[in-house]
Design a protein around this motif. Structure first.
Motif, PDB file in Angstrom:
ATOM      1  N   GLU A  35       0.821  -1.208   0.000  1.00 43.15           N
ATOM      2  CA  GLU A  35       0.000   0.000   0.000  1.00 43.15           C
ATOM      3  C   GLU A  35       0.857   1.262   0.000  1.00 43.15           C
ATOM      4  N   ALA A  89      -0.358   0.446 -12.252  1.00 40.22           N
ATOM      5  CA  ALA A  89      -1.748   0.777 -11.938  1.00 40.22           C
ATOM      6  C   ALA A  89      -2.686  -0.327 -12.411  1.00 40.22           C
ATOM      7  N   ALA A  90      -2.419  -0.839 -13.606  1.00 44.15           N
ATOM      8  CA  ALA A  90      -3.282  -1.873 -14.171  1.00 44.15           C
ATOM      9  C   ALA A  90      -3.163  -3.186 -13.409  1.00 44.15           C
ATOM     10  N   SER A  91      -1.940  -3.545 -13.031  1.00 45.67           N
ATOM     11  CA  SER A  91      -1.735  -4.851 -12.410  1.00 45.67           C
ATOM     12  C   SER A  91      -1.926  -4.848 -10.895  1.00 45.67           C
ATOM     13  N   TRP A  92      -1.783  -3.679 -10.277  1.00 48.99           N
ATOM     14  CA  TRP A  92      -1.898  -3.601  -8.822  1.00 48.99           C
ATOM     15  C   TRP A  92      -3.176  -2.909  -8.369  1.00 48.99           C
ATOM     16  N   GLY A  93      -3.989  -2.473  -9.313  1.00 43.43           N
ATOM     17  CA  GLY A  93      -5.222  -1.791  -8.935  1.00 43.43           C
ATOM     18  C   GLY A  93      -4.995  -0.428  -8.312  1.00 43.43           C
ATOM     19  N   ASP A  95      -5.036   3.598  -8.369  1.00 48.47           N
ATOM     20  CA  ASP A  95      -5.752   4.699  -9.005  1.00 48.47           C
ATOM     21  C   ASP A  95      -4.810   5.892  -9.131  1.00 48.47           C
TER      22      ASP A  95
END
Length: 204
Positions: A35, A89-93, A95
């Protein structure tokens, strides 16, 4: 010694502080909480957009074709970095849209844009070079085999192509900046802001 090499040497204390920072060490050994990294990527994407705009302001004031083309290549380099962020961003979600900048992010972007809008090109390059040189150095200093989920980040900045981009900006600094207090101050300020950016990433 070139001006860019002298400035980097004179600010090696801050570079060492970044390399030893808990955020960077956490990436180095793969233990950084996901995170924290996700929040950092979102902030860095926001920062990079301002970095590209600062390049564009310098490009608009370029006086020769070689400089114009070099700055265009540097802007293209930012595009590649933003591509890395989009991949994460695409693979880890993550934003990266509608990011609310942290105080450290705002301080850095405001410094860059104000410098690019009001200072001569030598000072602009001095303000922008630390980001490129520091990240190239970090990439070359870390071992992707130990970085776990952050191996792609390390590999991106360890890539010889990123080193070439950093040297391209250092070349502009060497060719178009004089060794003045304003140039030295801009470089040192950017290095402090880099350290502050990583500090915010671990503590926010």
């Amino acid at each position: 010694m070139s001006l860019s090499a002298q400035l980097w040497s004179d600010n090696s204390d801050l570079a060492a502080d970044v390399l030893a920072h808990p955020f960077v060490r956490g990436m180095a050994d793969g233990t950084l909480p996901r995170e924290r990294f996700a929040a950092y990527i979102a902030q860095d994407a926001f920062f990079l957009e301002s970095f590209a705009r600062a390049y564009a302001l310098a490009l608009a004031r370029s006086q020769d074709t070689a400089t114009l083309l070099a700055l265009a290549d540097l802007i293209a380099g930012v595009r590649e970095e933003l591509g890395l962020h989009s991949s994460y961003a695409a693979s880890w979600g993550i934003d990266v849209g509608g990011v609310q900048p942290l105080a450290a992010t705002s301080a850095y972007t405001e410094f860059l844009l104000a410098t690019a809008a009001t200072q001569d090109v030598g000072v602009i390059y001095a303000a922008m070079t630390p980001c490129m040189r520091l990240y190239a150095w970090l990439g070359q200093s870390l071992d992707p085999d130990h970085a776990g989920p952050y191996a792609q980040w390390v590999q991106t900045y360890a890539d010889p192509e990123f080193e070439n981009i950093a040297r391209l900006l250092e070349g502009l600094l060497d060719d178009q900046a004089d060794d003045t207090p304003a140039v030295r101050s801009a470089y040192r300020r950017a290095m402090h802001l880099e350290l502050g950016f990583f500090e915010a990433a671990i503590s926010a």
